[in-house]
Motif scaffolding. Sequence first.
Motif, short mmCIF file in Angstrom:
data_model
loop_
_atom_site.label_atom_id
_atom_site.label_comp_id
_atom_site.label_asym_id
_atom_site.label_seq_id
_atom_site.Cartn_x
_atom_site.Cartn_y
_atom_site.Cartn_z
N LYS A 99 8.79 98.35 50.90
CA LYS A 99 8.86 97.09 50.15
C LYS A 99 9.84 96.70 49.72
O LYS A 99 11.03 97.49 49.42
CB LYS A 99 7.63 97.26 48.93
CG LYS A 99 6.46 97.94 49.40
CD LYS A 99 5.57 98.01 48.22
CE LYS A 99 4.16 98.80 48.61
NZ LYS A 99 3.51 98.76 47.53
N LEU A 100 10.12 94.99 49.51
CA LEU A 100 11.37 94.56 49.09
C LEU A 100 11.74 95.22 47.64
O LEU A 100 12.53 95.50 47.31
CB LEU A 100 11.23 93.12 49.16
CG LEU A 100 12.46 92.36 48.48
CD1 LEU A 100 13.77 92.70 49.42
CD2 LEU A 100 12.25 90.82 48.27
N SER A 101 10.48 95.32 46.68
CA SER A 101 10.73 95.65 45.38
C SER A 101 11.36 97.18 45.33
O SER A 101 11.93 97.59 44.39
CB SER A 101 9.38 95.74 44.63
OG SER A 101 8.41 96.60 45.19
N GLU A 102 11.09 97.93 46.55
CA GLU A 102 11.51 99.38 46.45
C GLU A 102 13.06 99.35 46.97
O GLU A 102 13.72 100.57 46.96
CB GLU A 102 10.66 100.27 47.36
CG GLU A 102 9.38 100.48 46.72
CD GLU A 102 8.32 101.23 47.50
OE1 GLU A 102 8.61 101.63 48.78
OE2 GLU A 102 7.36 101.32 47.11
N SER A 103 13.57 98.34 47.83
CA SER A 103 14.81 98.27 48.28
C SER A 103 15.73 97.65 47.29
O SER A 103 16.92 97.80 48.06
CB SER A 103 14.55 97.67 49.90
OG SER A 103 14.55 96.62 49.64
N VAL A 104 15.41 97.32 46.33
CA VAL A 104 16.46 96.51 45.50
C VAL A 104 16.79 97.66 44.51
O VAL A 104 15.76 98.02 43.86
CB VAL A 104 16.09 95.17 44.86
CG1 VAL A 104 17.01 94.80 43.99
CG2 VAL A 104 15.65 94.22 46.19
N LYS A 105 18.16 98.02 44.24
CA LYS A 105 18.44 99.06 43.26
C LYS A 105 19.94 98.38 42.66
O LYS A 105 20.52 97.94 43.38
CB LYS A 105 18.64 100.57 43.87
CG LYS A 105 17.50 100.89 44.62
CD LYS A 105 16.23 101.53 43.59
CE LYS A 105 15.29 101.85 44.21
NZ LYS A 105 14.17 102.27 43.46
N PRO A 106 20.00 98.89 41.47
CA PRO A 106 21.16 98.63 40.58
C PRO A 106 22.47 99.52 41.02
O PRO A 106 22.15 100.65 41.84
CB PRO A 106 20.81 98.71 39.24
CG PRO A 106 19.66 99.56 39.25
CD PRO A 106 19.04 99.36 40.55
N ILE A 107 23.66 99.07 41.05
CA ILE A 107 24.76 99.93 41.46
C ILE A 107 24.88 101.10 40.83
O ILE A 107 25.10 102.17 41.40
CB ILE A 107 26.05 99.14 41.24
CG1 ILE A 107 27.13 99.69 42.09
CG2 ILE A 107 26.32 98.95 39.86
CD1 ILE A 107 28.50 98.87 42.53
N THR A 108 24.22 101.36 39.35
CA THR A 108 24.16 102.33 38.90
C THR A 108 23.27 103.42 39.53
O THR A 108 23.70 104.80 39.65
CB THR A 108 23.71 102.31 37.48
OG1 THR A 108 22.44 101.66 37.31
CG2 THR A 108 25.00 101.66 36.51
N TYR A 109 22.30 103.20 40.03
CA TYR A 109 21.38 104.18 40.91
C TYR A 109 21.86 104.62 41.89
O TYR A 109 21.95 105.57 42.14
CB TYR A 109 20.08 103.28 41.14
CG TYR A 109 19.03 104.23 42.08
CD1 TYR A 109 18.12 104.92 41.37
CD2 TYR A 109 19.05 104.12 43.39
CE1 TYR A 109 17.30 105.97 42.15
CE2 TYR A 109 18.24 104.86 44.20
CZ TYR A 109 17.19 105.60 43.53
OH TYR A 109 16.57 106.47 44.13
N PHE A 110 22.76 103.68 42.69
CA PHE A 110 23.16 103.97 43.84
C PHE A 110 24.39 104.85 43.65
O PHE A 110 24.57 105.94 44.32
CB PHE A 110 23.82 102.82 44.86
CG PHE A 110 24.56 103.08 45.92
CD1 PHE A 110 23.78 103.40 46.96
CD2 PHE A 110 25.89 103.05 46.22
CE1 PHE A 110 24.46 103.60 48.33
CE2 PHE A 110 26.44 103.42 47.29
CZ PHE A 110 25.79 103.59 48.49
N LYS A 111 25.01 104.76 42.57
CA LYS A 111 26.19 105.76 42.35
C LYS A 111 25.60 107.11 42.04
O LYS A 111 26.19 108.09 42.58
CB LYS A 111 27.06 105.14 41.18
CG LYS A 111 27.87 104.00 41.59
CD LYS A 111 28.70 103.56 39.93
CE LYS A 111 29.43 102.37 40.42
NZ LYS A 111 30.02 101.97 38.98
N ALA A 112 24.49 107.03 41.50
CA ALA A 112 24.09 108.39 40.94
C ALA A 112 23.24 109.17 42.08
O ALA A 112 22.98 110.23 42.07
CB ALA A 112 23.05 108.08 39.76
N HIS A 113 22.69 108.09 43.05
CA HIS A 113 21.93 108.91 44.20
C HIS A 113 22.42 108.57 45.61
O HIS A 113 21.66 108.53 46.36
CB HIS A 113 20.71 108.29 44.02
CG HIS A 113 19.87 108.62 42.60
ND1 HIS A 113 19.87 107.84 41.67
CD2 HIS A 113 19.17 109.71 42.38
CE1 HIS A 113 19.20 108.44 40.72
NE2 HIS A 113 18.76 109.65 40.89
N ALA A 114 23.66 108.36 45.86
CA ALA A 114 24.27 107.69 46.98
C ALA A 114 24.14 108.73 48.02
O ALA A 114 23.49 108.34 49.18
CB ALA A 114 25.89 107.68 46.81
#
Length: 95
Positions: A2-17
Amino acid sequence: MKLSESVKPITYFKAHASEVLEKLDQDGNSMIITQNGEAKAVVMGIREYERLKDGVSLMQLVAQGERSIREGQGRSLEKGFEALWKKIDREEDEG
């Protein structure tokens, strides 16, 4: 995904890359990364990126062909096959 699941803040990406990259590789989806609430980047697995690039290349070839036809540089399918068969016959005679 889902689009709502595929949008993440950069902080999430940094922590879970590492986890994100593994998931993208497995499911072939992409993720939109936001910064200060604005979409800033799209991250995707390499296979999906290659498919995307192949699709873009194919579309560029189609556009080039359409442009050639508009400019009068094309030929009919019949004439194209005729030229192809002549070339094949010449190559068979030479080889």
